[in-house]
Design a protein around this motif. Structure first.
Motif, PDB file in Angstrom:
ATOM      1  N   TYR A 166       0.836  -1.305  -0.073  1.00 65.33           N
ATOM      2  CA  TYR A 166      -0.039   0.064  -0.061  1.00 65.33           C
ATOM      3  C   TYR A 166       0.947   1.165   0.132  1.00 65.33           C
ATOM      4  O   TYR A 166       0.642   2.008  -0.827  1.00 65.33           O
ATOM      5  N   PHE A 169       2.171   2.003  -3.366  1.00 62.27           N
ATOM      6  CA  PHE A 169       1.232   2.736  -4.324  1.00 62.27           C
ATOM      7  C   PHE A 169       0.952   3.943  -3.939  1.00 62.27           C
ATOM      8  O   PHE A 169       0.515   4.859  -4.831  1.00 62.27           O
ATOM      9  N   PHE A 173       1.403   7.197  -6.482  1.00 60.82           N
ATOM     10  CA  PHE A 173       0.356   8.085  -6.875  1.00 60.82           C
ATOM     11  C   PHE A 173       0.801   9.692  -6.566  1.00 60.82           C
ATOM     12  O   PHE A 173       0.626  10.572  -6.862  1.00 60.82           O
ATOM     13  N   ARG A 186      -8.990   7.903  -5.811  1.00 61.20           N
ATOM     14  CA  ARG A 186      -7.570   7.644  -5.496  1.00 61.20           C
ATOM     15  C   ARG A 186      -7.228   8.578  -4.620  1.00 61.20           C
ATOM     16  O   ARG A 186      -6.422   8.335  -3.428  1.00 61.20           O
ATOM     17  N   LEU A 190      -5.420   6.900  -1.480  1.00 65.03           N
ATOM     18  CA  LEU A 190      -3.771   7.040  -1.839  1.00 65.03           C
ATOM     19  C   LEU A 190      -3.103   8.285  -1.597  1.00 65.03           C
ATOM     20  O   LEU A 190      -1.949   8.463  -1.892  1.00 65.03           O
TER      21      LEU A 190
END
Length: 218
Positions: A166, A169, A173, A186, A190
């Motif tokens: 995670y 990511f 992002f 998103r 994120l």
């Protein structure tokens, strides 16, 4: 729930049930996590330490302790089942009810006991429901979610891989969002702010766990 509770009073204790309870019991007697024995599942004893300590303080003996923990399991299983219904009912009462009942009746490996597996499933269910079924994720909600997820990791340490994936990511992002606009979904999951709040909850639990760990060793 009453049917599940009734079943806790029947059946024969499997070797697993007594084994899982022997670990927090040994900690109370003076053994230390990671020092006197090594296996990953022993870390779950941290989550069972206080209920074990409470029972021994009141009863003064281990007689009936398996039934005691079976009842705690039923209570926790029922609470997560009700939480499942509460979070999913906006998608349809019938679907939410079926999901809640399926969760309530699912007993891994037929062991009605709080162990590294069942506690991990309970915590992961709560984390998933909060993250994906909440319209708005406040910092306080995310901190709480991080605390629950940290307990999932303590129950089964390999779940820590989820956090590291995670985080990767989130980093990707963060780099991409500098160059182009991103969807609200998103941003919800994120963003750096979301990651910080979740991580704060994880750190809080980690500190408590480490204090407990080092208090057990010289």
């Amino acid at each position: 729930a009453l049917t599940v509770l009734r079943s806790a009073f029947y059946g024969i204790s499997s070797p697993d049930e007594s084994f899982y309870l022997s670990i927090p019991y040994r900690l109370i007697l003076g053994d230390s996590l990671l020092v006197d024995e090594w296996h990953a599942s022993q870390l779950s004893a941290f989550l069972l330490y206080l209920p074990m300590k409470a029972y021994l303080s009141v009863a003064g003996t281990t007689d009936g302790i398996i039934l005691y923990f079976r009842c705690i399991f039923v209570f926790c299983q029922t609470a997560v089942s009700l939480f499942t219904y509460y979070k999913l009912k906006k998608h349809g009462s019938l679907a939410a009810l079926v999901s809640a009942v399926i969760y309530l009746l699912y007993v891994p490996e037929t062991v009605n006991m709080l162990d590294y597996y069942t506690m991990s499933l309970m915590g992961f269910q709560v984390v998933a429901l909060i993250l994906f079924c909440s319209e708005k994720l406040t910092p306080l909600t995310l901190v709480f979610t991080g605390i629950v997820f940290a307990c999932v990791v303590i129950a089964q340490p390999f779940n820590s891989l989820i956090y590291f994936v995670y985080s990767v990511f989130v980093l990707i992002f963060a780099v991409q969002s500098k160059n182009k606009s991103s969807s609200e979904t998103r941003k919800k999951y994120l963003s750096i702010k979301t990651w910080i709040s979740l991580t704060l909850g994880i750190v809080i639990t980690a500190i408590v766990f480490l204090v407990f760990l080092f208090s057990q060793i010289t």
